[in-house]
Design an enzyme around this catalytic site. Structure first.
Site, PDB file in Angstrom:
ATOM      1  N   SER A 216       0.842  -1.182   0.000  1.00 31.41           N
ATOM      2  CA  SER A 216       0.000   0.000   0.000  1.00 31.41           C
ATOM      3  C   SER A 216       0.884   1.241   0.000  1.00 31.41           C
ATOM      4  O   SER A 216       1.732   1.405   0.874  1.00 31.41           O
ATOM      5  CB  SER A 216      -0.911  -0.004   1.233  1.00 31.41           C
ATOM      6  OG  SER A 216      -1.644   1.195   1.310  1.00 31.41           O
ATOM      7  N   GLY A 218      -0.298   4.403   0.110  1.00 34.43           N
ATOM      8  CA  GLY A 218      -1.089   5.542   0.574  1.00 34.43           C
ATOM      9  C   GLY A 218      -1.874   6.161  -0.573  1.00 34.43           C
ATOM     10  O   GLY A 218      -2.489   5.446  -1.374  1.00 34.43           O
ATOM     11  N   GLY A 221      -1.715   4.771  -4.283  1.00 34.75           N
ATOM     12  CA  GLY A 221      -2.271   3.513  -4.735  1.00 34.75           C
ATOM     13  C   GLY A 221      -1.564   2.293  -4.177  1.00 34.75           C
ATOM     14  O   GLY A 221      -1.154   2.268  -3.018  1.00 34.75           O
ATOM     15  N   GLY A 247      -6.827   1.036   4.668  1.00 35.65           N
ATOM     16  CA  GLY A 247      -6.037  -0.158   4.388  1.00 35.65           C
ATOM     17  C   GLY A 247      -6.821  -1.435   4.600  1.00 35.65           C
ATOM     18  O   GLY A 247      -6.645  -2.424   3.879  1.00 35.65           O
ATOM     19  N   ASP A 248      -7.708  -1.429   5.596  1.00 31.18           N
ATOM     20  CA  ASP A 248      -8.533  -2.610   5.867  1.00 31.18           C
ATOM     21  C   ASP A 248      -9.534  -2.835   4.728  1.00 31.18           C
ATOM     22  O   ASP A 248      -9.817  -3.979   4.354  1.00 31.18           O
ATOM     23  CB  ASP A 248      -9.276  -2.445   7.189  1.00 31.18           C
ATOM     24  CG  ASP A 248      -8.324  -2.178   8.344  1.00 31.18           C
ATOM     25  OD1 ASP A 248      -7.182  -2.671   8.293  1.00 31.18           O
ATOM     26  OD2 ASP A 248      -8.720  -1.461   9.286  1.00 31.18           O
TER      27      ASP A 248
END
Length: 308
Positions: A216, A218, A221, A247-248
């Site tokens: 990830s 941020g 992408g 993120g989840d």
């Protein structure tokens, strides 16, 4: 069904204030309380996408009882194991002026050997019938750093694909147990591999044992290194809002694509769109369905060169 594991569940509190200024008192304009912890966030998003979802992990004390009461009306099936110690709380303070969020996370209860044994028994039983499992978040006190590696080996023995989303030494130990997918962010990946260039760090993480690595990045992408190729997925523009739970949601998108057996570019599109739609949601850890559908058509996925 999809099984999510949250060993360090939390009761999430979100406070909204007009502006967050250090060393002053604040009048809270909105309070939101909800079940939390990375795996529970993933489970909630998966359920919203229409997947049958089961959540396991630990919950205890008055805080744990509140968490379970709030989880009960949702489509997520509660298979949490009771602990004597109370479930932790997390506090997110949202600055309404800037949109920035300040996060305060308690450490969680100390899990006893007997409680860990009870959880392992529950987890092993739930693997029967699971199409995929997600191991998410930090470890509470009392659980050994190799816990995720242990659970990965159990999932692999049951032929259930497993995704690992954690950091630090639990990630280092877990990745060596050869999970099907790990999803660190760029900083976690740099700490794991010692490399800060995303392509090199992702490649090095795969060499440590994971079948696939999705990093990830941020607002920029995601980068995925898989047996089928390397791809970069980017949202249409920088999205402003509350990033808590983004993120989840990306993990939920990856798991959804895995069980639906969609090609990797489509999995990444789903993950990035869900992540951005979560940032846009007024409630931390939920996604904006309208924004999600619109973002699905605007995420860009490009093939990347494979590093030797």
């Amino acid at each position: 069904m999809i099984l999510t594991v949250t060993l360090n569940t939390a009761l999430d509190l979100t406070y909204r204030v007009p502006a967050l200024t250090p060393h002053t008192s604040h009048r809270v304009t909105q309070v939101i309380e909800r079940p939390g912890g990375k795996g529970l966030n993933v489970a909630r998003v998966l359920a919203a996408l229409g997947h049958e979802t089961v959540a396991t992990g630990f919950a205890g004390g008055v805080t744990g009882a509140t968490l379970r009461d709030q989880l009960a009306p949702t489509p997520v099936r509660d298979e949490l194991v009771e602990t004597a110690g109370p479930t932790r709380r997390t506090v997110a303070v949202v600055d309404a002026t800037s949109g920035d969020t300040t996060q305060l996370n308690e450490p969680g209860p100390t899990v006893t050997t007997a409680e860990w044994t009870a959880f392992r028994t529950r987890f092993t039983a739930l693997l029967d019938g699971a199409r995929a499992v997600a191991l998410c978040g930090s470890l509470p006190p009392g659980i050994h750093v190799g816990a995720y590696a242990e659970l990965i080996r159990l999932a692999r023995a049951a032929a259930v694909p497993v995704l690992l989303d954690t950091s630090g030494e639990p990630l280092r130990r877990g990745i060596a147990a050869r999970p099907d997918l790990v999803k660190p962010n760029a900083e976690e990946l740099a700490r794991l591999t010692g490399a800060r260039e995303p392509h090199r760090a992702t490649r090095d993480a795969r060499r440590r044992g994971a079948r696939a690595v999705v990093s990830s990045l941020g607002p920029e992408g995601m980068l995925a290194a898989t047996p089928e190729g390397v791809w970069r997925a980017t949202p249409p523009a920088t999205v402003k809002g509350n990033p808590t739970g983004a993120g989840d949601s990306a993990v939920a998108g990856l798991l959804s694509g895995l069980v639906d057996e969609t090609p990797w570019p489509d999995r990444l599109t789903r993950a990035v769109a869900l992540s951005a739609a979560t940032v846009l949601s007024p409630v931390a850890g939920e996604f904006d369905p309208t924004a999600y559908e619109e973002l699905l058509t605007r995420v860009t996925v490009t093939a990347q060169p494979t590093l030797a």
